[in-house]
Design an enzyme around this catalytic site. Structure first.
Site, PDB file in Angstrom:
ATOM      1  N   ASN A 197       0.796  -1.170  -0.101  1.00 21.10           N
ATOM      2  CA  ASN A 197      -0.014   0.046   0.029  1.00 21.10           C
ATOM      3  C   ASN A 197       0.883   1.297  -0.012  1.00 21.10           C
ATOM      4  O   ASN A 197       1.640   1.568   1.075  1.00 21.10           O
ATOM      5  CB  ASN A 197      -0.896  -0.050   1.225  1.00 21.10           C
ATOM      6  N   SER A 228       3.375  -2.213  10.153  1.00 20.76           N
ATOM      7  CA  SER A 228       4.961  -2.142  10.563  1.00 20.76           C
ATOM      8  C   SER A 228       5.622  -3.849  10.106  1.00 20.76           C
ATOM      9  O   SER A 228       6.470  -3.851  10.772  1.00 20.76           O
ATOM     10  CB  SER A 228       5.128  -1.816  11.874  1.00 20.76           C
ATOM     11  N   GLU A 250      -5.237  -5.100  10.794  1.00 20.97           N
ATOM     12  CA  GLU A 250      -4.236  -4.099  10.595  1.00 20.97           C
ATOM     13  C   GLU A 250      -4.601  -3.257  11.959  1.00 20.97           C
ATOM     14  O   GLU A 250      -5.381  -2.267  12.116  1.00 20.97           O
ATOM     15  CB  GLU A 250      -4.245  -2.921   9.575  1.00 20.97           C
ATOM     16  N   GLY A 293       2.657   2.205  10.870  1.00 25.84           N
ATOM     17  CA  GLY A 293       3.497   3.350  10.452  1.00 25.84           C
ATOM     18  C   GLY A 293       4.305   3.576  11.811  1.00 25.84           C
ATOM     19  O   GLY A 293       4.830   4.620  12.116  1.00 25.84           O
ATOM     20  N   HIS A 326      -9.186   1.040   4.874  1.00 26.29           N
ATOM     21  CA  HIS A 326      -8.152   1.143   5.644  1.00 26.29           C
ATOM     22  C   HIS A 326      -8.246   2.380   6.717  1.00 26.29           C
ATOM     23  O   HIS A 326      -9.291   3.106   6.445  1.00 26.29           O
ATOM     24  CB  HIS A 326      -7.144   1.810   4.677  1.00 26.29           C
ATOM     25  N   LYS A 335       0.200   4.039  -0.461  1.00 27.02           N
ATOM     26  CA  LYS A 335      -0.512   5.317   0.398  1.00 27.02           C
ATOM     27  C   LYS A 335      -0.303   6.536  -0.738  1.00 27.02           C
ATOM     28  O   LYS A 335      -0.305   6.634  -1.517  1.00 27.02           O
ATOM     29  CB  LYS A 335       0.042   5.692   1.724  1.00 27.02           C
TER      30      LYS A 335
HETATM   31  P1  PGA Z   1       3.076   0.556   7.687  1.00 25.12           P
HETATM   32  O1  PGA Z   1       1.326   0.727   6.815  1.00 25.12           O
HETATM   33  O2  PGA Z   1       3.371  -0.940   6.971  1.00 25.12           O
HETATM   34  O3  PGA Z   1       3.728   1.478   7.129  1.00 25.12           O
HETATM   35  O4  PGA Z   1       2.738   0.112   9.012  1.00 25.12           O
HETATM   36  C1  PGA Z   1       0.544  -0.637   6.862  1.00 25.12           C
HETATM   37  C2  PGA Z   1      -0.708   0.109   6.262  1.00 25.12           C
HETATM   38  O5  PGA Z   1      -1.119   0.941   6.495  1.00 25.12           O
HETATM   39  O6  PGA Z   1      -1.320  -0.849   5.406  1.00 25.12           O
END
Ligand code: PGA
Length: 259
Positions: free
Chosen positions: A10, A214, A169, A175, A98, A12
């Site tokens: 993803n 993460s 998630e 993040g 999400h 973003k």
């Molecule tokens: P991240 O995001 O791997 O940066 O924690 C995961 C997501 O939001 O799908």
């Protein structure tokens, strides 16, 4: 039954345009030898058509997803993108609900269910996200919160068992660098699968449930080795093709060992 791992990136609000094409091409190149996993990337809307073109020439199949969509097919919805518009751009998958959509843009379970229904109807594979906040986890409400989120769209997924995908998630892990312990994630995944089994065994056996939050090269193998974790939805680490490919390699090895 063995569910084929899905490793999804993803992006973003990153890697638009030329950067996105380069990233997609590198993901395809670096994962070309990993035949036991499905790969997917989710660029921003503006890069979808260009990345679709790039991937059509890639050495392996990499599925293309949008990060969101509206549930209506057309109309006065300024700034929104419909399922048919996604298909015109070469998109066959979509991330729905999400946590950033839920928490920053106010998406509700009702809106998310409408989007899942629209995606299933239009033959776009939905990856539906669920997960608790830190406050909810600390209050011991994780299972209850995730159950409510899943029940809002379970009926839509049951229409075509194994087509849609769920991503667990935990919001506090996204993040932040704080990854859920593999056993804690497994507990939630198992609960989600039980909820699916209450609709049908086929739905439970065939639905892929991804973990997100993460995920990195160094923690992927532990997570992907859990019984009910069928892949990863990766944010930050999916912006680096080499690191993302390492996550795919971990998934590939786990799948090969289970085959
Ligand atoms: P991240 O995001 O791997 O940066 O924690 C995961 C997501 O939001 O799908």
């Amino acid at each position: 039954m063995a569910r084929r791992p899905l490793i999804a990136g993803n992006w973003k609000m990153n890697a638009g345009g030329a950067d996105g094409c380069t990233l997609a091409a590198n993901v395809a190149r670096l994962t070309a030898g990993f035949g036991n996993v499905d790969m997917l990337v989710a660029p921003p809307f503006t890069a979808l058509a260009a990345v679709a073109h790039e991937l059509s020439q890639a050495p392996r199949k990499v599925f293309l997803a949008a990060q969101n969509m509206h549930f209506e097919m057309s109309g006065a919805f300024t700034g929104e993108v419909s399922p048919s518009m996604l298909k015109e751009s070469g998109v066959e998958w979509v991330i729905i609900g999400h946590s950033e959509r839920r928490h920053i843009f106010g998406e509700t379970d009702t809106m998310i269910a409408k989007k899942v229904i629209a995606a299933m109807r239009e033959r776009i594979v939905p990856i539906v996200c669920v997960g608790e906040t830190l406050d909810e986890r600390e209050a011991g409400q994780t299972l209850e919160v995730v159950q409510k989120q899943v029940l809002a769209f379970r009926g839509a997924l049951a229409e075509n068992p194994g087509y849609g995908v769920i991503a667990y998630e935990p919001v506090w892990a996204i993040g932040t660098g704080k990854v859920a312990k593999a056993e804690d994630a497994q507990e939630v995944h198992a609960m989600i699968r039980k909820l699916l089994a209450a609709a049908s065994d086929e739905l439970a056996d065939t639905t892929r449930i991804l973990y997100g939050g993460s995920v990195k090269a160094d923690n992927a193998a532990g997570l992907l080795g859990q019984t009910d974790i069928d892949g990863a939805l990766v944010g930050g680490a999916s912006l680096d093709a080499a690191g993302f490919a390492k996550i795919a390699e971990a998934g590939n090895q786990v799948a090969a060992a289970q085959a």
